[in-house]
Design a protein around this motif. Structure first.
Motif, PDB file in Angstrom:
ATOM      1  N   PRO A 533      -8.800 -55.422  91.792  1.00 28.27           N
ATOM      2  CA  PRO A 533      -9.538 -56.479  91.086  1.00 28.27           C
ATOM      3  C   PRO A 533     -11.047 -56.374  91.263  1.00 28.27           C
ATOM      4  N   LEU A 534     -11.513 -56.062  92.475  1.00 23.24           N
ATOM      5  CA  LEU A 534     -12.953 -55.928  92.696  1.00 23.24           C
ATOM      6  C   LEU A 534     -13.528 -54.777  91.869  1.00 23.24           C
ATOM      7  N   GLU A 535     -12.840 -53.637  91.853  1.00 23.58           N
ATOM      8  CA  GLU A 535     -13.315 -52.494  91.066  1.00 23.58           C
ATOM      9  C   GLU A 535     -13.338 -52.835  89.582  1.00 23.58           C
ATOM     10  N   TYR A 536     -12.357 -53.608  89.123  1.00 26.52           N
ATOM     11  CA  TYR A 536     -12.310 -54.009  87.712  1.00 26.52           C
ATOM     12  C   TYR A 536     -13.497 -54.901  87.361  1.00 26.52           C
ATOM     13  N   ILE A 537     -13.837 -55.833  88.249  1.00 21.42           N
ATOM     14  CA  ILE A 537     -14.985 -56.729  88.013  1.00 21.42           C
ATOM     15  C   ILE A 537     -16.272 -55.923  87.890  1.00 21.42           C
ATOM     16  N   VAL A 538     -16.455 -54.949  88.784  1.00 21.49           N
ATOM     17  CA  VAL A 538     -17.666 -54.111  88.748  1.00 21.49           C
ATOM     18  C   VAL A 538     -17.696 -53.286  87.464  1.00 21.49           C
ATOM     19  N   GLU A 539     -16.564 -52.722  87.065  1.00 21.36           N
ATOM     20  CA  GLU A 539     -16.504 -51.924  85.834  1.00 21.36           C
ATOM     21  C   GLU A 539     -16.835 -52.769  84.606  1.00 21.36           C
ATOM     22  N   ARG A 540     -16.342 -53.990  84.583  1.00 22.94           N
ATOM     23  CA  ARG A 540     -16.618 -54.879  83.446  1.00 22.94           C
ATOM     24  C   ARG A 540     -18.097 -55.202  83.347  1.00 22.94           C
ATOM     25  N   LYS A 541     -18.766 -55.348  84.501  1.00 23.30           N
ATOM     26  CA  LYS A 541     -20.203 -55.624  84.491  1.00 23.30           C
ATOM     27  C   LYS A 541     -20.994 -54.459  83.919  1.00 23.30           C
ATOM     28  N   HIS A 542     -20.445 -53.255  84.038  1.00 24.90           N
ATOM     29  CA  HIS A 542     -21.109 -52.056  83.512  1.00 24.90           C
ATOM     30  C   HIS A 542     -20.528 -51.639  82.166  1.00 24.90           C
ATOM     31  N   GLY A 543     -19.867 -52.571  81.485  1.00 26.59           N
ATOM     32  CA  GLY A 543     -19.360 -52.287  80.140  1.00 26.59           C
ATOM     33  C   GLY A 543     -18.038 -51.592  80.099  1.00 26.59           C
ATOM     34  N   GLY A 544     -17.236 -51.704  81.146  1.00 28.74           N
ATOM     35  CA  GLY A 544     -15.947 -51.048  81.177  1.00 28.74           C
ATOM     36  C   GLY A 544     -14.940 -51.709  80.257  1.00 28.74           C
ATOM     37  N   GLU A 545     -13.798 -51.051  80.080  1.00 33.64           N
ATOM     38  CA  GLU A 545     -12.762 -51.533  79.172  1.00 33.64           C
ATOM     39  C   GLU A 545     -12.094 -52.797  79.723  1.00 33.64           C
ATOM     40  N   LYS A 546     -11.827 -53.738  78.833  1.00 39.69           N
ATOM     41  CA  LYS A 546     -11.186 -54.984  79.241  1.00 39.69           C
ATOM     42  C   LYS A 546      -9.679 -54.780  79.319  1.00 39.69           C
ATOM     43  N   LYS A 547      -9.074 -55.370  80.374  1.00 42.09           N
ATOM     44  CA  LYS A 547      -7.634 -55.264  80.559  1.00 42.09           C
ATOM     45  C   LYS A 547      -6.999 -56.651  80.483  1.00 42.09           C
ATOM     46  N   SER A 548      -5.727 -56.668  80.135  1.00 44.47           N
ATOM     47  CA  SER A 548      -4.997 -57.935  80.140  1.00 44.47           C
ATOM     48  C   SER A 548      -4.652 -58.321  81.573  1.00 44.47           C
ATOM     49  N   ILE A 549      -4.345 -59.600  81.790  1.00 45.73           N
ATOM     50  CA  ILE A 549      -3.989 -60.080  83.116  1.00 45.73           C
ATOM     51  C   ILE A 549      -2.747 -59.352  83.630  1.00 45.73           C
ATOM     52  N   GLY A 550      -1.768 -59.167  82.761  1.00 45.79           N
ATOM     53  CA  GLY A 550      -0.540 -58.485  83.164  1.00 45.79           C
ATOM     54  C   GLY A 550      -0.795 -57.049  83.591  1.00 45.79           C
ATOM     55  N   SER A 551      -1.636 -56.360  82.813  1.00 44.67           N
ATOM     56  CA  SER A 551      -1.963 -54.968  83.145  1.00 44.67           C
ATOM     57  C   SER A 551      -2.705 -54.886  84.474  1.00 44.67           C
ATOM     58  N   LEU A 552      -3.638 -55.835  84.695  1.00 43.61           N
ATOM     59  CA  LEU A 552      -4.409 -55.848  85.940  1.00 43.61           C
ATOM     60  C   LEU A 552      -3.498 -56.119  87.131  1.00 43.61           C
ATOM     61  N   ILE A 553      -2.554 -57.058  86.974  1.00 45.54           N
ATOM     62  CA  ILE A 553      -1.629 -57.369  88.065  1.00 45.54           C
ATOM     63  C   ILE A 553      -0.747 -56.158  88.376  1.00 45.54           C
ATOM     64  N   MET A 554      -0.271 -55.479  87.311  1.00 45.29           N
ATOM     65  CA  MET A 554       0.581 -54.304  87.514  1.00 45.29           C
ATOM     66  C   MET A 554      -0.188 -53.184  88.220  1.00 45.29           C
ATOM     67  N   ASP A 555      -1.443 -52.922  87.796  1.00 40.49           N
ATOM     68  CA  ASP A 555      -2.272 -51.900  88.446  1.00 40.49           C
ATOM     69  C   ASP A 555      -2.508 -52.246  89.910  1.00 40.49           C
ATOM     70  N   THR A 556      -2.737 -53.541  90.180  1.00 46.48           N
ATOM     71  CA  THR A 556      -3.001 -53.983  91.551  1.00 46.48           C
ATOM     72  C   THR A 556      -1.789 -53.742  92.440  1.00 46.48           C
TER      73      THR A 556
END
Length: 662
Positions: A533-556
């Motif tokens: 989740p922390l890496e995803y937040i940082v990526e989003r701040k730098h214009g990274g791809e948006k993920k769904s909540i389900g996808s993020l939970i599964m990756d975590t």
């Protein structure tokens, strides 16, 4: 020696076209720049530039150079290196003239090669026949021996026809003798029957004829080998007679090839040339001065710092003393460090030597390894064109370190050629393994295993600390804290060490307990869980791809399971893997003890000595090889994986003395 990779800077320069050739030669002579294609200029500006065109393509130059080098190697002539003078005197190469000269030389040598082919085929046929003659085949199942005479036709005609069959054919006196392989019997019969062959069945004459045939076979094999040597010497002599011509050709082609390689990265306008490349920070000032000096200030130079571009695209140069070259080779075989990370060479040197010392500790056998390294290095130095044998140049240079390491181990453990000839500085390895020690700090094999476990803990801990330094320098703070090789991995590894030590200390009866055990364990699990989740937040701040909540939970969840498994089982297996250090050390002692016991079974002193010599030779060959391989394995899989990714791009500046170009 630098503890980190060298800092790099990217140079972009615009010079006048009339200075281009001089700048190219000067930069090649300096040998400090790796050229890159211009790809950072806006696309609308790129349309105004034209790419480099050449009268002789680089591929043609490379093929011609390789062809010349083939002649040089065949003639036993060392491939030369370019000098500054060669670059200054180099001019546009007449590739057609050089190709014509090489074709003539090749045609001249082809006649010798054709003769070599014919003689070699004959030799192979004779050697096969000789092999069957020397075999234990008493019934001659593979041979066809005939003794007799002919009643029609001429001997010369018979000889001509039999020349198509491989074998021994004696027609100098009666009775005539033929000896060939049985597979050629039908062809032989077809020929000799036409000349009225009459077989002589007398066994005495048959035996005498066989001796004549075998004698002739040995003589012909000897003659063929002498012919091949004479032809080979003739070939070498012809090439060596053209030595200076070939060297001059090579220098011309190589100089043009280097220039062509550099200019292939250039772009042009009507009057200017634009190029770019990476230079180490230490050499940046001198490279800039060279360009300014040659162009007399008529140039534009801009520098781009490595921090302003993607780290993955920055080439890496590690600076280690020449004395550590064998261990730098080990690092290079694994991969190239990432830019800005720690230089693994000095740490690999210490780890490899210590591992080998613990696995192969013997003063006498270590001295033999040192002698092999010195002798091999001397032979290769005296014969620079000699091909690497079973003991290669690299192995000889490595043995100069491993031999003394083994000798130091022998002094620590009191071992010399498998005997305890002097008091050890640490403990008597042989006495412990053979159960002859009842007092002291090291009394059993379990104590030796314990030493290697602590050694493994020290190596793994060093790898983790180096990884933390690398991540801190790269500002990868989330990975530094949350990854399995980060702080949380180190914390749980330390917890595992404490837990395991307490269990062993209790005599393998009870597990240790403490109020901080569960809090630390839970904290570690939580830190691992929040990494994704922390890496995803940082990526989003730098214009990274948006993920769904389900996808993020599964990756975590998936990442957590992998990381947790790696930490809780990986660190345990990595640590226990170092028990192989003790295993090989114990095997080494056990083998030498076995040979010592074998020598005691005989009262003949000569046999005793021969048994121990054979035992030492076997142990040096097998145990030395095993210790070297296992030291390499422990470095690659237990040490490097903690801090060394090997994903860097090697820095390859173009310069004199380098026999390869991209």
């Amino acid at each position: 020696m630098s503890m980190f990779t060298r800092k790099m800077r990217m140079l972009t320069a615009v010079i006048m076209d009339d200075s281009r050739e001089a700048v190219v030669k000067a930069l090649i002579e300096k040998g400090a720049m790796e050229f890159v294609h211009i790809d950072s200029i806006p696309s609308d500006k790129l349309k105004m530039l034209s790419s480099h065109t050449s009268a002789v393509p680089k591929a043609v130059l490379s093929d011609t150079r390789a062809r010349i080098e083939g002649f040089l190697r065949q003639g036993g002539i060392a491939i030369p290196e370019l000098t500054s003078k060669d670059m200054e005197e180099s001019k546009a190469v007449q590739i057609d003239a050089i190709t014509t000269d090489l074709d003539r030389m090749s045609a001249s040598l082809q006649q010798i090669r054709d003769k070599q082919k014919i003689v070699n085929q004959k030799l192979l046929s004779l050697e096969e026949l000789d092999e069957h003659c020397k075999s234990k085949d008493k019934d001659n199942n593979y041979l066809d021996l005939r003794v007799g005479s002919i009643t029609s036709g001429k001997i010369d005609d018979l000889k001509d026809r039999l020349s198509q069959i491989g074998g021994i054919f004696l027609f100098d006196k009666l009775p005539y003798v033929t000896l060939c392989l049985r597979r050629d019997s039908s062809r032989l019969s077809d020929i000799v029957d036409k000349f009225g062959w009459t077989e002589n069945p007398d066994p005495i004459i048959q035996d005498d004829a066989k001796k004549r045939a075998l004698s002739s076979l040995s003589s012909q094999i000897r003659d063929c080998k002498n012919q091949l040597k004479a032809l080979s010497d003739d070939c070498i002599s012809k090439i060596q007679s053209k030595q200076q011509v070939l060297i001059d050709m090579w220098k011309k082609v190589r100089a043009n090839e280097l220039c062509e390689h550099v200019e292939s990265f250039f772009s042009y306008t009507n009057n200017t040339t634009l190029f770019s490349g990476w230079v180490s920070e230490e050499d940046s000032q001198s490279v800039e001065s060279i360009i300014y000096s040659i162009t007399k200030g008529k140039c534009i130079i801009e520098w781009t710092e490595a921090s302003d571009v993607s780290i993955e695209s920055v080439p890496v140069e590690i600076k280690s003393p020449k004395i550590l070259a064998p261990f730098e080779h080990i690092v290079e075989n694994y991969g190239t460090p990432e830019y800005g990370s720690i230089n693994p060479t000095p740490f690999t040197t210490v780890a490899y030597i210590l591992m080998f010392m613990l696995m192969f500790a013997d003063l006498g056998q270590g001295f033999i390894l040192l002698l092999i390294g010195l002798l091999g290095g001397y032979i290769y130095k005296k014969n620079p064109t000699k091909k690497d044998g079973l003991i290669s140049r690299y192995l000889c240079s490595l043995l100069l370190y491993l031999g003394p390491a083994s000798m130091v181990g022998g002094l620590l453990f009191g071992s010399c050629f498998g005997y305890s000839l002097f008091p050890p500085l640490w403990f008597n390895y042989h006495a412990v393994v053979n159960g002859h020690v009842s007092s002291g700090s090291i009394t059993s094999i379990y104590d030796i295993l314990g030493i290697t476990i602590w050694f493994g803990i020290a190596v793994i801990s060093t790898g983790l600390i180096l990884n933390w330094i690398n991540l801190l320098r790269k500002k990868r703070f989330i990975e530094l804290v949350c990854s399995r090789n980060g702080f949380v991995g180190g914390m749980l590894f330390a917890l595992g060490i404490w837990f395991g030590y307490g269990f062993v200390k209790s005599g393998y009866k009870t597990f240790p307990s403490s109020p901080f055990l569960m809090p630390v364990l839970i904290l570690g699990i939580v830190i691992i869980l929040i990494q994704v989740p922390l890496e995803y937040i940082v990526e989003r701040k730098h214009g990274g791809e948006k993920k769904s909540i389900g996808s993020l939970i599964m990756d975590t969840i998936m990442e957590f399971l992998v990381e947790a498994l790696e930490i809780f089982s990986g660190f345990l297996s990595n640590t226990l893997s170092f028990m192989r250090v003790a295993g090989l050390g114990i095997a080494h002692v056990s083998l030498m003890t076995a040979f010592s016991d074998m020598s005691d079974l005989t009262s003949n002193m000569i046999f005793k000595i021969l048994i121990m010599i054979a035992g030492n030779i076997l142990v040096i060959a097998l145990e030395g090889l095993s210790a070297g391989i296992q030291s390499l394995r422990l470095n690659y899989y237990e040490f490097f994986t903690k801090y060394f990714t090997g994903r860097g791009i090697a820095f390859e500046p173009v310069g004199l003395g380098k026999n390869k170009t991209k």
